[in-house]
Enzyme design. Structure first.
Site, PDB file in Angstrom:
ATOM      1  N   ASP A 194      73.339  23.556  38.595  1.00 25.44           N
ATOM      2  CA  ASP A 194      72.335  23.625  39.654  1.00 25.44           C
ATOM      3  C   ASP A 194      73.097  23.524  40.988  1.00 25.44           C
ATOM      4  O   ASP A 194      74.167  22.916  41.034  1.00 25.44           O
ATOM      5  CB  ASP A 194      71.355  22.465  39.501  1.00 25.44           C
ATOM      6  N   ASP A 216      70.379  17.678  38.560  1.00 23.83           N
ATOM      7  CA  ASP A 216      70.039  16.344  39.040  1.00 23.83           C
ATOM      8  C   ASP A 216      68.553  16.147  39.338  1.00 23.83           C
ATOM      9  O   ASP A 216      68.097  15.030  39.489  1.00 23.83           O
ATOM     10  CB  ASP A 216      70.834  16.028  40.317  1.00 23.83           C
ATOM     11  N   ASP A 271      65.181  20.533  37.166  1.00 23.01           N
ATOM     12  CA  ASP A 271      66.285  20.907  36.275  1.00 23.01           C
ATOM     13  C   ASP A 271      66.041  20.463  34.834  1.00 23.01           C
ATOM     14  O   ASP A 271      66.760  20.882  33.925  1.00 23.01           O
ATOM     15  CB  ASP A 271      67.608  20.284  36.755  1.00 23.01           C
TER      16      ASP A 271
END
Length: 641
Positions: free
Chosen positions: A340, A538, A542
């Protein structure tokens, strides 16, 4: 004494000390029993040399009982529980069989070495628990609660959300919370790994287990004792230690079948060689007992668990928490890792990178005006501009006469009776496109967010902002490439922004404009392309991708949902730990393979030597149990590095 206050008397302290010493003694009880067994064997051997056979047998019998008690009990209980014979029972049968045919010394030595290997396994377990013990030591047991203006010491488990506690200089913070009075410096190295203490004031978030260095603060509790970051760490390590890897599960299933085969072969060995090879009954029984010893898969069974527990402990010590051996084992097979962007590869908040000012305008005075107006906004871009000013200058901000917030577009501010427009290019006017020969548009093409500033004359400045790549990201990705891992970035940002971040971080490929559901689709495509794929994230958004990946890796500063969904947690938010985790996984799997090959080779060699009558019982005992000790010691190498 006030109600609820905790007081420890001198007598209680002595009692606690004695209890602690007793607990320490219990931790080493298996090793003490093994050494005592060895001592009695030595005395028994000396007695036999002096022809005191009765005394010798007595000492051997005591050595049998002391050394074999723990393993015999474990074997009997497991047999009753699982209704299957196990390795421990094979050793008990072999030792008893050796004594029956008069080989008391060999039987006693078998028990001694077997108990010593058991003590080593227990040592490995205790070593793997040390990380939990050290964390529990860091977590305070009591807190000073403020009740109607007075202080009362209570156990942390009694704290509730909304309670107010006082934390004095030099004390560890007992609960996650928010400062509501006072300013202090806090050492957060136990959570973030950052060695430099952080100054925190009112409304700042603080964490249980961190150290209050120099100020007295009143804190409002925001989480229950069992929901703190530290408790989550402890739960993760405990979960990891209890979950078995695929290799371990296979060995355990194999052990049950193997033990039955060994016992069947031993029964045949007790009869067949006498008639087939014309061996005497004594020789036949002797060889059957040797076979019972050397064919037991003790080394094979011990090939995996000590290495796995040692590797999990190593990871926990270095801020890498595995939620089980299965994830640790699989990590070495990862071919690609998807990252990410926001909060993972980048810091997660924008920072000022470029400032373009109209020719002839004083940059410092202009920034002072912009920061003073933006200080009245809660927008992240406004915070970034204000932070940029405060870091560069000590000059206090001004107070605007009036502020008008236009949601989604920007701000209008009046300062010194002059009107200022701050926001998007469509908000300030078409002149933004041509400002300073289109330099601002070049920044936009680089993927940066542009804030335009307009005064009564026209566009006066353009400020470029960007979510900055973490310092360690580029180095971390280079380490992963050295491990042969392909790196991919998944982001919801535009292609220009994604391209710019990819270049800065040295990532192999990127997929832009991803929604949470398209991240899942992208991960499925990556799994089809590369095989085993990990995902690093995080945020709450996600979580679906972390669950979809073969291995989910969460940042320790990330959301609770991400940490709960992931298989691995980086508590220190250091991306370079991923490469370390992969190397640790490869090392563990390599050691496990070495142990399995070595243990199987020794078993085959000893069985062959026994059938050819080259092997006597003492050598069989030493060869078999020695190989078990060696594979355990080899597994402990995972604690290093």
């Amino acid at each position: 004494m006030e109600q609820g206050q905790i007081v420890t008397t001198g007598r209680e302290k002595i009692s606690l000390t004695e209890s602690s010493r007793f607990d320490q003694l219990l931790e080493h009880i298996e090793l003490i029993a093994a050494l005592l067994s060895g001592l009695f064997i030595f005395i028994g051997w000396l007695s036999s040399q002096w022809n005191h056979e009765t005394i010798s047998m007595t000492f051997y019998l005591v050595a049998f009982i002391i050394g074999g008690y723990a393993k015999a009990k474990e074997g009997i209980l497991d047999t009753v529980k699982n209704k299957e014979l196990n390795v421990e029972m094979l050793m008990v049968f072999a030792a008893i069989g050796s004594a029956v045919i008069g080989y008391w010394t060999e039987g006693a030595i078998l028990i001694f070495i077997f108990s010593l290997s058991g003590a080593l396994e227990t040592y490995t377990m205790n070593k793997s628990q040390k990380e939990i013990s050290s964390l529990l030591d860091i977590q305070p047991e009591t807190a000073t609660k403020i009740i109607q203006g007075r202080e009362e010491v209570i156990h942390v488990s009694l704290l509730k959300v909304g309670d107010q506690i006082i934390v004095k200089p030099g004390e560890r913070i007992p609960a996650d919370g928010m400062i509501i009075k006072g300013t202090t410096t806090i050492d957060e190295s136990t959570i973030s790994g950052e060695s430099i203490p952080v100054t925190k004031g009112i409304q700042a978030e603080i964490f249980a287990g961190t150290m209050n260095v120099n100020g007295s603060v009143i804190v409002k509790v925001t989480k229950h004792a069992n929901e703190t970051v530290f408790q989550k760490i402890i739960a993760l390590v405990q979960s990891a230690q209890s979950e078995k890897s695929p290799s371990q599960l296979f060995i355990e299933r194999f052990e049950g079948v193997y033990v039955k085969i060994v016992l069947l072969v031993v029964l045949l060995m007790l009869v067949v060689p006498h008639f087939l090879f014309d061996w005497s009954w004594n020789t036949t029984f002797y060889r059957a007992m040797i076979l019972l010893v050397v064919a037991s898969p003790c080394a094979l069974v011990a090939s995996i668990m000590p290495a796995t527990l040692s590797a999990i402990s190593n990871g926990a010590r270095n801020g890498i928490l595995f939620k089980g051996g299965v994830h640790l084992e699989a990590l070495s097979h990862v071919k690609a890792i998807a990252f990410d962007k926001t909060g993972t590869l980048t810091k997660g908040k924008p920072e000022v990178t470029d400032i373009i000012v109209r020719t002839g305008v004083d940059t410092k005075n202009l920034l002072h005006t912009i920061a003073s107006i933006e200080n009245r906004s809660n927008h992240p871009l406004a915070h970034a501009i204000v932070d940029y000013w405060k870091k560069a200058h000590d000059q206090p901000l001004l107070q605007p006469e009036k502020i008008e917030d236009i949601p989604g577009w920007g701000l209008k501010g009046w300062l010194h009776h002059q009107e200022w427009w701050i926001g998007k290019k469509d908000f300030v006017g078409k002149d933004a496109l041509a400002f300073e020969n289109g330099r601002a548009m070049e920044l936009e093409r680089e993927g940066k967010t542009i804030v335009y500033i307009k005064d009564s004359i026209g566009i006066v400045a353009a400020i470029g902002l960007q979510d900055i790549v973490r310092k360690e990201a580029k180095h971390a990705l280079t380490l992963l490439k050295n491990e042969g891992v392909q790196t991919v970035m998944l982001t919801g940002d535009s292609k220009n922004t994604a391209k710019n971040i990819a270049q800065q971080s040295n990532i192999d490929e990127y997929i832009a404009e991803c929604l949470p559901e398209t991240k899942v689709t992208s991960l499925k495509n990556l799994k089809d392309k590369y095989g085993v794929v990990a995902m690093v994230g995080d945020g709450v958004n996600d979580a679906p991708a972390l669950a979809t990946a073969n291995i989910g890796i969460a940042m320790g500063e990330g959301s609770d949902v991400a940490m709960e969904t992931a298989d691995v947690v980086l508590m220190k938010n250091d991306l370079s730990r991923i490469a370390e985790a992969i190397r640790l996984s490869k090392k563990m799997n390599r050691i496990i393979k070495q142990n399995i090959i070595f243990s199987l080779t020794v078993i085959l060699l000893l069985i062959t030597s026994n059938f050819l009558q080259f092997l006597n019982l003492p050598l069989g005992v030493v060869g078999h149990e020695g190989s078990t000790i060696l594979v355990i010691l080899n597994g402990l190498r995972c604690l290093r590095g």
